[in-house]
Design an enzyme around this catalytic site. Structure first.
Site, mmCIF file in Angstrom:
data_model
loop_
_atom_site.group_PDB
_atom_site.id
_atom_site.type_symbol
_atom_site.label_atom_id
_atom_site.label_comp_id
_atom_site.label_asym_id
_atom_site.label_seq_id
_atom_site.Cartn_x
_atom_site.Cartn_y
_atom_site.Cartn_z
ATOM 1 N N ASN A 11 0.850 -1.165 0.148
ATOM 2 C CA ASN A 11 -0.361 0.018 -0.172
ATOM 3 C C ASN A 11 0.683 1.283 0.239
ATOM 4 O O ASN A 11 1.618 1.657 0.939
ATOM 5 C CB ASN A 11 -0.875 -0.344 1.233
ATOM 6 C CG ASN A 11 -1.827 1.416 1.675
ATOM 7 O OD1 ASN A 11 -1.661 1.452 0.553
ATOM 8 N ND2 ASN A 11 -2.727 0.793 3.193
ATOM 9 N N LYS A 13 0.062 4.338 -0.345
ATOM 10 C CA LYS A 13 -0.652 5.110 0.015
ATOM 11 C C LYS A 13 -0.179 6.761 -0.263
ATOM 12 O O LYS A 13 -0.237 6.194 -1.105
ATOM 13 C CB LYS A 13 0.155 5.465 2.165
ATOM 14 C CG LYS A 13 0.011 4.321 2.604
ATOM 15 C CD LYS A 13 -0.067 4.858 4.294
ATOM 16 C CE LYS A 13 0.153 3.134 5.121
ATOM 17 N NZ LYS A 13 -0.594 3.023 6.578
ATOM 18 N N HIS A 97 -9.644 1.281 5.183
ATOM 19 C CA HIS A 97 -7.762 1.706 5.885
ATOM 20 C C HIS A 97 -8.442 2.172 7.343
ATOM 21 O O HIS A 97 -9.342 3.922 7.076
ATOM 22 C CB HIS A 97 -7.376 2.233 4.409
ATOM 23 C CG HIS A 97 -5.593 1.968 5.470
ATOM 24 N ND1 HIS A 97 -5.026 2.892 6.482
ATOM 25 C CD2 HIS A 97 -4.791 1.144 5.268
ATOM 26 C CE1 HIS A 97 -4.201 2.813 6.516
ATOM 27 N NE2 HIS A 97 -3.808 1.692 6.034
ATOM 28 N N GLU A 99 -7.082 4.833 7.957
ATOM 29 C CA GLU A 99 -6.748 5.794 7.592
ATOM 30 C C GLU A 99 -8.237 6.495 7.045
ATOM 31 O O GLU A 99 -8.088 8.320 7.426
ATOM 32 C CB GLU A 99 -5.263 5.938 6.782
ATOM 33 C CG GLU A 99 -4.793 5.928 8.156
ATOM 34 C CD GLU A 99 -2.881 5.218 6.755
ATOM 35 O OE1 GLU A 99 -3.203 5.166 5.839
ATOM 36 O OE2 GLU A 99 -1.987 5.104 7.504
ATOM 37 N N GLU A 169 -5.220 -4.508 10.511
ATOM 38 C CA GLU A 169 -3.865 -3.691 10.815
ATOM 39 C C GLU A 169 -4.858 -2.927 12.414
ATOM 40 O O GLU A 169 -4.225 -1.867 11.776
ATOM 41 C CB GLU A 169 -4.033 -2.950 9.833
ATOM 42 C CG GLU A 169 -3.869 -3.744 8.380
ATOM 43 C CD GLU A 169 -3.002 -2.399 7.367
ATOM 44 O OE1 GLU A 169 -1.927 -3.022 6.353
ATOM 45 O OE2 GLU A 169 -3.547 -1.513 7.083
ATOM 46 N N GLY A 175 2.730 2.386 10.743
ATOM 47 C CA GLY A 175 3.521 3.320 10.965
ATOM 48 C C GLY A 175 4.502 3.856 11.648
ATOM 49 O O GLY A 175 5.070 4.674 12.095
ATOM 50 N N SER A 214 4.094 -1.805 10.585
ATOM 51 C CA SER A 214 5.241 -2.148 10.507
ATOM 52 C C SER A 214 5.531 -3.133 9.701
ATOM 53 O O SER A 214 6.619 -4.141 10.034
ATOM 54 C CB SER A 214 5.971 -1.572 12.320
ATOM 55 O OG SER A 214 5.632 -0.026 12.239
HETATM 56 P P1 13P Z 1 3.384 0.479 7.656
HETATM 57 O O1 13P Z 1 3.682 -0.810 6.920
HETATM 58 O O2 13P Z 1 4.049 1.891 7.234
HETATM 59 O O3 13P Z 1 2.991 0.478 9.367
HETATM 60 O O4 13P Z 1 1.941 0.867 7.106
HETATM 61 C C1 13P Z 1 0.804 -0.594 7.642
HETATM 62 C C2 13P Z 1 -0.695 -0.279 6.979
HETATM 63 O O5 13P Z 1 -1.353 0.702 6.819
HETATM 64 C C3 13P Z 1 -0.405 -0.575 5.239
HETATM 65 O O6 13P Z 1 -1.876 -0.427 4.392
#
Ligand code: 13P
Length: 256
Positions: A11, A13, A97, A99, A169, A175, A214
């Protein structure tokens, strides 16, 4: 029970450019040539689907996207439809997601509608679920995951999870560099599969449950030793070809 083929998806982002897309995909193709035990996919920003589709030609790496709208066409400024994603070569579409749940106030019911729109279009929903740090500390992890899954089951029935993907997640792991431990993640994955199995064992047996939060080239192999972790949804580490390839290969080896 048939073995589930793992899926590792990147992803991206809000990262990338035309040049970055071409360069990263060239690196991935080189690193992943001949790897067959794990499905790999990338979800660049929709702006770059055309570059990505062209760059992926001749490769087994699948294309995905990070969001979709529920409407098919019409006066919906700024939105992207299932048909447009399909037309652009995308197959795996991330929905729900954290976010987007947080910054765009997307509800469980709205996300379930997206799930239905994707199924109708023949695309693969990658449904993200997971609890916040406060919910985790309050012992509400299972309750939150069950609620987020049930929104889809209530709207569409459990069979909607046939051929679909769930990404667990935990928000506190995204992150932060603080991944769930393999045992922590396995416990939640087993809960999620069991929750679906209570409605249909057959659907639960085939559904891919990825872990995200992560995941990197150093911790992936151990996560994949867990029986209910069927791959990963990778953020930061998916922006580097070498690191992402290590994660894909680790899943192929662990699930062989
Ligand atoms: P990270 O791998 O950067 O922690 O992000 C995970 C994520 O949100 C994947 O959709």
């Amino acid at each position: 029970m048939a073995a589930r083929k793992p899926l590792v998806m990147g992803n991206w982002k809000l990262n990338g450019s035309k040049a970055f897309t071409k360069e990263l995909i060239a690196g991935l193709k080189a690193e992943l040539a001949g790897v067959s035990g794990c499905d790999a996919a990338i979800a660049p920003p929709v702006m770059y689907l055309a570059e990505a589709e062209a760059a992926l030609a001749g490769s087994a790496i699948a294309l995905g996207a990070q969001n979709v709208d529920v409407n098919v066409q019409g006066a919906f400024t700024g939105d992207i439809s299932t048909a447009m994603l399909k037309d652009s070569g995308a197959k795996y579409i991330i929905i729900g997601h954290s976010e987007r749940r947080t910054y765009h106030k997307e509800s469980d019911e709205f996300i379930a509608k997206k799930f239905g729109a994707l199924k109708e279009a023949g695309l693969v929903p990658v449904l993200c679920i997971g609890e916040s740090e406060a919910e985790n500390e309050a012992g509400k992890t299972e309750e939150v995951c069950a609620r987020q899954i049930d929104a889809v089951i209530n709207a569409l029935g459990v069979d909607a999870f046939n051929g679909a993907v769930i990404a667990y997640e935990p928000i506190w792991a995204i992150g932060t560099g603080k991944s769930a431990t393999p045992a922590q993640a396995q416990a939640v994955h087993a809960f999620i599969r069991g929750h679906i199995a209570a409605k249909s064992q057959a659907v639960a047996d085939q559904v891919i449950i990825q872990y995200g939060g992560s995941v990197n080239d150093a911790n992936a192999a151990e996560l994949f030793t867990q029986p209910d972790i069927d791959g990963a949804l990778v953020g930061g580490a998916s922006l580097k070809a070498a690191a992402f390839a290590v994660i894909v290969k680790a899943a192929a080896v662990a699930k062989a």
